[in-house]
Design an enzyme around this catalytic site. Structure first.
Site, PDB file in Angstrom:
ATOM      1  N   ASP A   1      50.981  32.264  50.020  1.00  0.00           N
ATOM      2  CA  ASP A   1      52.399  32.609  49.995  1.00  0.00           C
ATOM      3  C   ASP A   1      52.623  34.028  49.492  1.00  0.00           C
ATOM      4  O   ASP A   1      51.717  34.670  48.949  1.00  0.00           O
ATOM      5  CB  ASP A   1      53.158  31.647  49.074  1.00  0.00           C
ATOM      6  CG  ASP A   1      53.311  30.260  49.673  1.00  0.00           C
ATOM      7  OD1 ASP A   1      53.236  30.134  50.918  1.00  0.00           O
ATOM      8  OD2 ASP A   1      53.510  29.297  48.908  1.00  0.00           O
TER       9      ASP A   1
ATOM     10  N   TYR B   1      41.018  27.406  43.526  1.00  0.00           N
ATOM     11  CA  TYR B   1      42.134  28.250  43.085  1.00  0.00           C
ATOM     12  C   TYR B   1      42.108  28.392  41.570  1.00  0.00           C
ATOM     13  O   TYR B   1      41.655  27.503  40.848  1.00  0.00           O
ATOM     14  CB  TYR B   1      43.476  27.648  43.495  1.00  0.00           C
ATOM     15  CG  TYR B   1      43.856  27.848  44.936  1.00  0.00           C
ATOM     16  CD1 TYR B   1      44.645  28.926  45.330  1.00  0.00           C
ATOM     17  CD2 TYR B   1      43.440  26.946  45.918  1.00  0.00           C
ATOM     18  CE1 TYR B   1      45.008  29.105  46.656  1.00  0.00           C
ATOM     19  CE2 TYR B   1      43.799  27.117  47.249  1.00  0.00           C
ATOM     20  CZ  TYR B   1      44.587  28.196  47.609  1.00  0.00           C
ATOM     21  OH  TYR B   1      44.943  28.367  48.924  1.00  0.00           O
TER      22      TYR B   1
END
Length: 247
Positions: A52, A113
């Site tokens: 994003d 992540y």
């Protein structure tokens, strides 16, 4: 056409995410611009994770097909030169020849992540767009213990964006660890794939545990509710990094 695997890093602060968008600067559009200047071809690059706006990467993976079988170091160095000339905060770390069957997105078996929190009274002066600053004291141990309730195969409806396009909310979370190192708190997440805003939703909900507003039982109840309104706040993208993709 020869296929190349690219491993890259980028500071996502000034980009509208990975995916190409009309009139907006994105990671994909910047890379495809550099690819055009290098090869003279209009090429499409495919990625392992469409991050994003504002999300960073230290180990993003992508693939691209060229008409010519370039040397890997030539591809790396030329693309980096064009990216620097364009003023982009993107770097190609490694380039590798791969078979046509390799797909950066669909061949991936594990994604890693990292979410960074700066936990101190004073705001950051240097990394303002690379951490989530939380001035209230956080109990990282309580956050870690609560996070273990999210590990495993679950319906993560509570922790995905209302705009998530995934067909199923069920995912298997292999790891969600919380560790403090001085003033920083790190969240490590690992799974084959993640839902839209899933890790940022985890971070925001675990923050509630860290400040003592939620208990472990509250987090577990939110998970089982399968209700987006039961999620804590969605943490800002500035703290999120895609660090590694396994194949």
């Amino acid at each position: 056409m020869p296929r190349f695997k690219l491993t890259l890093e980028y500071d996502g602060s000034n980009y509208a995410g990975w995916q190409r968008q009309a009139e907006l600067r994105t990671i994909q559009s910047a890379l495809e611009q550099a690819l055009f200047h290098f090869s003279g071809q209009q090429l499409t690059i495919t990625t392992a994770g469409r991050t994003d706006a504002g999300v960073h990467a230290t180990g993003q993976v992508a693939h691209v097909d060229f008409e010519k079988n370039w040397r890997t170091h030539t591809v790396r160095d030329a693309l980096n030169a064009h990216l620097q000339k364009q003023g982009d905060n993107i770097a190609i770390l490694h380039v590798q020849n791969v078979p046509d069957s390799f797909d950066a997105r669909f061949s991936a078996i594990k994604r890693h992540y990292l979410f960074k929190i700066l936990n101190r009274r004073s705001p950051p002066a240097l990394n303002t767009k690379r951490v989530w600053w939380i001035p209230k004291p956080l109990n990282a141990q309580a956050m870690h213990e609560a996070a273990q309730k999210l590990v495993g195969k679950h319906d993560f409806t509570t922790f995905r964006s209302a705009h998530c396009q995934a067909k199923s909310p069920i995912r298997t979370l292999e790891r969600l660890d919380v560790q403090r190192e001085g003033e920083e708190i790190f969240l490590y997440a690992q799974a084959r794939s993640f839902l839209h805003h899933q890790i940022r939703s985890f971070a925001g909900s675990l923050m509630e545990v860290g400040i003592g507003r939620w208990t472990t039982q509250d987090l577990e109840a939110a998970l089982h509710a399968k209700d987006r309104t039961r999620c804590g706040m969605v943490a800002p993208p500035s703290g999120l990094y895609l660090t590694k993709v396994e194949y």
